[in-house]
Design a protein around this motif. Structure first.
Motif, short mmCIF file in Angstrom:
data_model
loop_
_atom_site.label_atom_id
_atom_site.label_comp_id
_atom_site.label_asym_id
_atom_site.label_seq_id
_atom_site.Cartn_x
_atom_site.Cartn_y
_atom_site.Cartn_z
N LYS A 1 0.84 -1.20 0.00
CA LYS A 1 0.00 0.00 0.00
C LYS A 1 0.87 1.25 0.00
O LYS A 1 0.61 2.22 -0.72
CB LYS A 1 -0.92 0.01 1.22
N HIS A 2 1.91 1.22 0.82
CA HIS A 2 2.80 2.37 0.92
C HIS A 2 3.48 2.65 -0.43
O HIS A 2 3.58 3.80 -0.87
CB HIS A 2 3.85 2.11 2.01
N GLU A 3 3.93 1.60 -1.10
CA GLU A 3 4.55 1.75 -2.41
C GLU A 3 3.57 2.29 -3.43
O GLU A 3 3.89 3.16 -4.24
CB GLU A 3 5.13 0.41 -2.89
N GLU A 4 2.32 1.80 -3.37
CA GLU A 4 1.29 2.29 -4.29
C GLU A 4 1.00 3.77 -4.04
O GLU A 4 0.84 4.56 -4.98
CB GLU A 4 0.01 1.47 -4.15
N GLU A 5 0.96 4.16 -2.77
CA GLU A 5 0.73 5.56 -2.43
C GLU A 5 1.87 6.43 -2.96
O GLU A 5 1.64 7.53 -3.46
CB GLU A 5 0.58 5.72 -0.92
N LYS A 6 3.10 5.92 -2.83
CA LYS A 6 4.24 6.66 -3.35
C LYS A 6 4.11 6.86 -4.86
O LYS A 6 4.36 7.93 -5.39
CB LYS A 6 5.56 5.94 -3.06
N LYS A 7 3.71 5.79 -5.55
CA LYS A 7 3.53 5.89 -7.00
C LYS A 7 2.46 6.90 -7.34
O LYS A 7 2.61 7.70 -8.26
CB LYS A 7 3.17 4.51 -7.58
N GLU A 8 1.34 6.86 -6.59
CA GLU A 8 0.26 7.81 -6.85
C GLU A 8 0.73 9.23 -6.61
O GLU A 8 0.42 10.14 -7.38
CB GLU A 8 -0.96 7.48 -5.97
N ASP A 9 1.47 9.44 -5.50
CA ASP A 9 2.00 10.77 -5.21
C ASP A 9 2.93 11.22 -6.33
O ASP A 9 2.89 12.37 -6.77
CB ASP A 9 2.75 10.78 -3.88
N GLY A 10 3.77 10.30 -6.80
CA GLY A 10 4.67 10.63 -7.90
C GLY A 10 3.91 10.98 -9.15
O GLY A 10 4.24 11.94 -9.86
N ASN A 11 2.85 10.22 -9.44
CA ASN A 11 2.03 10.51 -10.61
C ASN A 11 1.36 11.87 -10.47
O ASN A 11 1.27 12.63 -11.44
CB ASN A 11 0.98 9.41 -10.83
N LYS A 12 0.89 12.17 -9.26
CA LYS A 12 0.26 13.47 -9.04
C LYS A 12 1.25 14.60 -9.27
O LYS A 12 0.94 15.61 -9.89
CB LYS A 12 -0.32 13.55 -7.63
N LYS A 13 2.47 14.40 -8.75
CA LYS A 13 3.50 15.43 -8.93
C LYS A 13 3.84 15.60 -10.40
O LYS A 13 3.98 16.72 -10.89
CB LYS A 13 4.77 15.04 -8.15
N GLU A 14 3.94 14.48 -11.13
CA GLU A 14 4.23 14.56 -12.56
C GLU A 14 3.12 15.30 -13.29
O GLU A 14 3.38 16.13 -14.16
CB GLU A 14 4.39 13.15 -13.14
N LYS A 15 1.86 15.01 -12.92
CA LYS A 15 0.74 15.69 -13.56
C LYS A 15 0.79 17.18 -13.28
O LYS A 15 0.55 18.00 -14.16
CB LYS A 15 -0.59 15.10 -13.07
N LYS A 16 1.10 17.55 -12.03
CA LYS A 16 1.20 18.97 -11.69
C LYS A 16 2.30 19.64 -12.50
O LYS A 16 2.12 20.74 -13.02
CB LYS A 16 1.48 19.13 -10.19
N GLU A 17 3.45 18.96 -12.61
CA GLU A 17 4.55 19.52 -13.38
C GLU A 17 4.18 19.67 -14.85
O GLU A 17 4.49 20.68 -15.48
CB GLU A 17 5.79 18.64 -13.25
N LYS A 18 3.49 18.67 -15.38
CA LYS A 18 3.06 18.75 -16.78
C LYS A 18 2.10 19.91 -16.96
O LYS A 18 2.18 20.65 -17.95
CB LYS A 18 2.40 17.44 -17.22
N ASN A 19 1.17 20.07 -16.02
CA ASN A 19 0.21 21.18 -16.11
C ASN A 19 0.94 22.51 -16.06
O ASN A 19 0.61 23.44 -16.82
CB ASN A 19 -0.82 21.10 -14.98
N LYS A 20 1.94 22.61 -15.18
CA LYS A 20 2.72 23.85 -15.10
C LYS A 20 3.42 24.13 -16.42
O LYS A 20 3.41 25.25 -16.92
CB LYS A 20 3.76 23.77 -13.98
#
Length: 130
Positions: free
Chosen positions: A25-44
Motif C-alpha cells: 500500500k505504501h509503495e502504491e501511495e508513493k507511486k500515486e503521489d509521484g504521478n500526481k506530482k508529474e501531472k502537476k509539473e506537466k500542467n505547469k
C-alpha cells in the motif's frame, strides 16, 4: 506445546502478511503521489507553453502591424522612382562615380590590411636564439 508453537507460527505469518500488505500500500501511495506530482509539473509546463504561445502570437500580430506600416512607407518610396533623365546628366553620373570610387578605396584599404595579416600568420615563427 506443539499446538502453541503452531499458533505462534500462524500469528507470525499473519503479521508478515500484514506487513507486506502495508508495504505494498505504501509503495502504491508513493507511486500515486509521484504521478500526481508529474501531472502537476506537466500542467505547469503546459501553462508556461500556453503563455509563451500567447506572447508569440501577440508579438506576431504586432509584427504584422509594423509590416503594414513599412509596406505603406515602402509604397511612398516606390512612388519616388529614379528619374530616367539622371542617366543622361553628366554631373549626376560623375557624382555617382565619385561615391563608387570612394567605396572602392575603403575596400582596397581593408583588403591590404587583411593581406598583411595573412602574410604575418603564414610566415613561420622566428626560431629563438640558441
Amino acid at each position: 506445546m506443539g499446538e502453541t508453537a503452531d499458533k505462534h507460527e500462524e500469528k507470525g505469518e499473519v503479521k508478515m502478511e500484514e506487513i507486506e500488505k502495508k508495504e505494498i500500500k505504501h509503495e502504491e501511495e508513493k507511486k500515486e503521489d509521484g504521478n500526481k506530482k508529474e501531472k502537476k509539473e506537466k500542467n505547469k509546463e503546459e501553462k508556461k507553453d500556453d503563455e509563451n504561445n500567447k506572447e508569440k502570437k501577440e508579438k506576431h500580430e504586432d509584427g504584422d502591424e509594423k509590416k503594414e506600416k513599412k509596406d505603406k512607407e515602402g509604397k511612398d518610396k516606390e512612388k519616388k522612382k529614379k528619374n530616367p533623365e539622371d542617366k543622361k546628366d553628366p554631373a549626376k553620373l560623375k557624382q555617382k562615380l565619385g561615391k563608387i570610387e570612394s567605396k572602392i578605396e575603403v575596400l582596397v584599404a581593408k583588403k591590404q590590411e587583411i593581406l598583411k595579416l595573412i602574410q604575418e600568420v603564414e610566415q613561420p615563427a622566428p626560431a629563438p636564439p640558441s
